[in-house]
Structure formats: structure tokens, C-alpha cells
Design a protein around this motif. Structure first.
Motif, mmCIF file in Angstrom:
data_model
loop_
_atom_site.group_PDB
_atom_site.id
_atom_site.type_symbol
_atom_site.label_atom_id
_atom_site.label_comp_id
_atom_site.label_asym_id
_atom_site.label_seq_id
_atom_site.Cartn_x
_atom_site.Cartn_y
_atom_site.Cartn_z
ATOM 1 N N ALA A 41 6.794 -1.875 -5.968
ATOM 2 C CA ALA A 41 6.495 -3.581 -6.172
ATOM 3 C C ALA A 41 6.703 -4.241 -4.552
ATOM 4 C CB ALA A 41 7.299 -4.899 -6.890
ATOM 5 N N LEU A 42 7.747 -4.239 -3.311
ATOM 6 C CA LEU A 42 7.735 -4.176 -2.032
ATOM 7 C C LEU A 42 6.472 -3.678 -1.429
ATOM 8 C CD1 LEU A 42 10.996 -4.467 -1.779
ATOM 9 C CD2 LEU A 42 9.457 -5.519 -1.943
ATOM 10 N N LEU A 43 5.922 -2.263 -1.578
ATOM 11 C CA LEU A 43 5.520 -1.469 -1.194
ATOM 12 C C LEU A 43 3.531 -1.917 -1.738
ATOM 13 C CD1 LEU A 43 6.095 1.860 -1.463
ATOM 14 C CD2 LEU A 43 6.033 1.069 0.735
ATOM 15 N N LYS A 44 3.470 -1.917 -2.326
ATOM 16 C CA LYS A 44 1.987 -3.182 -3.056
ATOM 17 C C LYS A 44 2.196 -4.555 -2.222
ATOM 18 C CE LYS A 44 2.152 -0.387 -7.295
ATOM 19 N NZ LYS A 44 1.632 -0.541 -8.913
ATOM 20 N N VAL A 45 3.572 -4.747 -1.708
ATOM 21 C CA VAL A 45 3.289 -6.704 -1.354
ATOM 22 C C VAL A 45 1.920 -6.731 -0.768
ATOM 23 C CG1 VAL A 45 4.378 -8.026 0.021
ATOM 24 C CG2 VAL A 45 5.453 -7.446 -1.294
ATOM 25 N N GLU A 46 0.536 -7.475 -0.362
ATOM 26 C CA GLU A 46 0.492 -7.275 0.189
ATOM 27 C C GLU A 46 -0.063 -8.748 0.747
ATOM 28 O OE1 GLU A 46 -3.322 -7.643 2.617
ATOM 29 O OE2 GLU A 46 -2.772 -5.926 0.906
ATOM 30 N N PRO A 47 -0.110 -9.424 2.063
ATOM 31 C CA PRO A 47 0.911 -10.851 2.531
ATOM 32 C C PRO A 47 -0.937 -11.954 3.099
ATOM 33 C CG PRO A 47 0.508 -8.989 4.293
ATOM 34 C CD PRO A 47 0.286 -8.183 3.184
ATOM 35 N N GLN A 48 0.020 -12.579 2.151
ATOM 36 C CA GLN A 48 -1.317 -14.008 1.844
ATOM 37 C C GLN A 48 -1.458 -14.851 3.434
ATOM 38 O OE1 GLN A 48 -3.282 -13.996 -0.500
ATOM 39 N NE2 GLN A 48 -2.330 -11.693 -0.921
ATOM 40 N N VAL A 49 -1.832 -14.742 3.905
ATOM 41 C CA VAL A 49 -1.415 -15.594 5.005
ATOM 42 C C VAL A 49 -2.554 -16.998 5.061
ATOM 43 C CG1 VAL A 49 -2.263 -15.250 7.536
ATOM 44 C CG2 VAL A 49 -1.713 -13.662 6.456
ATOM 45 N N PHE A 50 -1.777 -18.463 5.183
ATOM 46 C CA PHE A 50 -2.208 -19.463 5.300
ATOM 47 C C PHE A 50 -2.964 -19.619 6.853
ATOM 48 C CE2 PHE A 50 -1.840 -23.711 5.962
ATOM 49 C CZ PHE A 50 -2.605 -24.371 4.781
ATOM 50 N N VAL A 51 -3.894 -19.602 6.500
ATOM 51 C CA VAL A 51 -5.097 -20.470 7.876
ATOM 52 C C VAL A 51 -5.411 -21.699 7.079
ATOM 53 C CG1 VAL A 51 -7.131 -19.493 8.925
ATOM 54 C CG2 VAL A 51 -5.598 -17.810 7.690
ATOM 55 N N VAL A 255 2.159 -9.163 9.412
ATOM 56 C CA VAL A 255 3.761 -8.249 10.031
ATOM 57 C C VAL A 255 4.803 -10.131 9.380
ATOM 58 C CG1 VAL A 255 5.736 -7.623 10.893
ATOM 59 C CG2 VAL A 255 3.809 -6.441 11.761
ATOM 60 N N ILE A 256 3.988 -10.760 10.235
ATOM 61 C CA ILE A 256 4.629 -12.102 9.432
ATOM 62 C C ILE A 256 4.819 -12.393 8.074
ATOM 63 C CG2 ILE A 256 5.152 -14.775 9.945
ATOM 64 C CD1 ILE A 256 4.538 -14.295 12.657
ATOM 65 N N ALA A 257 3.863 -12.616 7.644
ATOM 66 C CA ALA A 257 3.979 -12.591 6.848
ATOM 67 C C ALA A 257 4.398 -11.579 4.875
ATOM 68 C CB ALA A 257 2.191 -12.650 5.991
ATOM 69 N N ALA A 263 11.269 -11.301 2.041
ATOM 70 C CA ALA A 263 12.108 -12.500 2.000
ATOM 71 C C ALA A 263 12.299 -12.685 0.395
ATOM 72 C CB ALA A 263 12.505 -13.418 2.857
ATOM 73 N N ARG A 264 10.966 -13.241 0.184
ATOM 74 C CA ARG A 264 11.221 -14.475 -0.806
ATOM 75 C C ARG A 264 11.598 -13.558 -2.291
ATOM 76 N NH1 ARG A 264 5.917 -16.717 1.267
ATOM 77 N NH2 ARG A 264 4.747 -14.843 0.157
ATOM 78 N N LEU A 265 10.974 -12.162 -2.008
ATOM 79 C CA LEU A 265 11.189 -11.395 -3.025
ATOM 80 C C LEU A 265 13.441 -10.666 -3.556
ATOM 81 C CD1 LEU A 265 10.278 -9.390 -5.603
ATOM 82 C CD2 LEU A 265 9.544 -7.436 -3.943
ATOM 83 N N SER A 269 15.326 -11.525 -6.869
ATOM 84 C CA SER A 269 15.737 -11.502 -7.269
ATOM 85 C C SER A 269 17.381 -11.978 -7.396
ATOM 86 C CB SER A 269 15.736 -9.453 -6.499
ATOM 87 O OG SER A 269 14.503 -9.152 -6.534
ATOM 88 N N GLY A 270 18.140 -12.171 -6.271
ATOM 89 C CA GLY A 270 19.150 -12.588 -6.345
ATOM 90 C C GLY A 270 20.001 -14.046 -7.006
ATOM 91 N N ALA A 271 18.372 -14.213 -7.288
ATOM 92 C CA ALA A 271 18.618 -15.628 -8.155
ATOM 93 C C ALA A 271 18.544 -14.850 -9.632
ATOM 94 C CB ALA A 271 18.015 -16.822 -7.777
#
Length: 274
Positions: A41-51, A255-257, A263-265, A269-271
Motif C-alpha cells: 500500500a505504501l509503494l502505491k501511494v501517489e502524492p496528492q499535491v495541493f496547488v 517528495v514532501i507530499a 505519515a498519515r498512513l 495504523s497507530g490509531a
């Protein structure tokens, strides 16, 4: 339920995906299975960049191509000499550019691998460029900056904080297009807004009227010589396609996204495990 399961395993069990549905029988094997799913799932994360944008005008319409621009190569840590009167251990916007980048961005092809230095992983995007305008002087915006920079009001954050640094630029040679971030000012000038944002051509200079400096990574991707001719245009973040220019850099929007998404994932997961 055994304690210590990964959060994803707990989430799967909570949604009715039981062990009987996994290819494993024991709890330990199922935990490994859950970890594998999480990694995928992490590998498939596609950054969503807010512009933030005030208009849906296309890049091609809003930022026309600057055609047939003499283009030279420069690099982080370059010493002054020859037709380069200013050393590049710092940039117009970063007094510690070499340190923040992570070291000397050697242009020697034998010292590079996959568009980055072989000796270290850069902490900033190795796909960078310079254009002959600086929107800031003595810690303040130049008077014309709010008037001539198309995106000024959209991305302004605070007095004296450049709205040009890190801006994305498309650079074209033939049918090949590379994407880079604007990280320094030059060649030679820092005041030529009439060329950078309007319709003038670059001014004459020692490098055959060069109007664009590009990094070794851009050079290598486009197959440029030390002095070449390219076209360029500004692009919005949303218009930057996948490529090696998305891979590195604390200043890189993608990279930031991706880091934020990961981090959200982890937080989710922790929650779920509590």
C-alpha cells in the motif's frame, strides 16, 4: 486476538477479513501477510499535491514557451572561473546551498549515477535551474515583483520570502522534456524580468547570450552539451509528470507530499491498533 499484530492486521480483522481468507494459517504467518499488504500500500501511494490556483488556464496558454534559448550548465559548489564570475557554493536564495544540498554536485559523468552524485544522495532536487531574475533584494520584494510575477498573489506567504524559488520549469530539447525547479538566479543577471516573465530575449553576455542555466541532472536527461540551445516554460506543480525529477529533495513538492501521505498512513495504523 494475539497482541502485537500490525495495525493493518487489526484493521483487516475488524472489517471481516479473517485468517481463513488469507493464504496463511498461523497467527505469525498472517502477521507477515498483513505487513506485506501494508508495504504494498505504501509503494502505491501517489502524492496528492495541493496547488492553490485562481484559474484553470492551461500551462501552455498562461506560460508560453521561450524558444531557442542558449543554455549553459552550472552546479552546486561550482568555483568561479572562466565565464563563471560567481561561485555557486551559495545561491541567491540560500547562503548554505552546498551544505543544504548535501555536497558538491559534481558534473563529471564518471562521478554520477542515475542523475545524482555517486557519492551521496542529495537533500534537494538534483533537477534544478537558474533564470536571470531575483524577486528579492536586501530582504524585501523588488517593486515590480507583485506586478510582473504571474503567480505572486497566489503563493505569497510573507514579506521577503521568494515566490520564485522552487518554481517548476519545463525544459525541452527536441522531442525530450525535462522538469526542474528554479533554485538560483543567472546567468549573469538578476534583474531581467522582461525576459523571464515577458517577451524580451536574453541580453548579450559572455556565454553567447545564455538565458538559462541547468544542472548536471538536466544536462544528462536531455543530452545537452556544455553550451546548447533549449526551449523552456513555467509549469504548475499539477502539470509535472512522473519522472526522476520527482524522486529527491526536501524542497521537492512530490517528495514532501509522499512523506506526508506515509505519515498519515502510519498515524491511521497507530490509531487502529489502540
Amino acid at each position: 486476538m494475539r497482541k502485537g499484530f500490525p495495525a493493518l492486521a487489526l484493521a483487516l480483522l475488524g472489517t471481516g477479513v479473517g485468517m481463513a481468507q488469507s493464504p496463511y494459517e498461523s497467527a505469525a504467518d498472517f502477521a507477515k501477510y498483513a505487513r506485506k499488504l501494508r508495504e504494498q500500500a505504501l509503494l502505491k501511494v501517489e502524492p496528492q499535491v495541493f496547488v492553490p490556483t485562481a484559474s484553470k488556464t492551461s500551462t501552455a496558454t498562461r506560460y508560453p514557451w521561450k524558444a531557442n534559448i542558449v543554455t549553459t550548465v552550472f552546479w552546486v559548489g561550482e568555483q568561479a572561473g572562466g565565464n563563471n564570475p560567481v561561485p555557486n557554493y551559495k545561491s541567491c536564495w540560500d547562503a548554505n546551498w552546498t551544505s543544504n544540498y548535501g555536497g558538491f554536485d559534481s558534473p563529471d559523468p564518471s562521478s554520477r549515477r542515475n542523475y545524482i552524485p555517486a557519492s551521496f544522495t542529495p537533500r534537494q532536487n538534483p533537477f534544478y535551474c537558474a533564470l536571470p531574475y531575483n524577486d528579492v533584494t536586501h530582504g524585501q520584494f523588488k517593486p515590480e515583483a507583485p506586478l510582473v510575477i504571474p503567480w505572486f498573489r497566489t503563493v505569497y506567504t510573507e514579506p521577503g520570502r521568494s515566490v520564485c524559488k522552487d518554481r517548476w520549469v519545463a525544459i525541452r530539447k527536441g522531442s525530450r522534456i525535462c522538469y526542474a525547479q528554479w533554485e538560483d538566479c543567472g546567468p549573469f543577471r538578476t534583474d531581467h524580468f522582461q525576459y523571464v516573465f515577458q517577451n524580451e530575449r536574453p541580453k548579450p553576455n559572455l556565454n553567447h547570450g545564455a538565458g538559462l542555466d541547468v544542472s548536471p541532472a538536466v544536462r544528462d536527461y536531455l543530452g545537452l552539451g556544455p553550451t546548447d540551445v533549449t526551449d523552456w516554460q513555467f509549469v504548475e506543480v499539477r502539470d509535472v509528470p512522473p519522472g526522476p525529477w520527482r524522486s529527491y529533495g526536501d524542497n521537492n513538492h512530490f517528495v514532501i507530499a509522499k512523506r506526508q501521505a506515509e505519515a498519515r498512513l502510519v498515524q491511521q495504523s497507530g490509531a487502529a491498533s489502540r
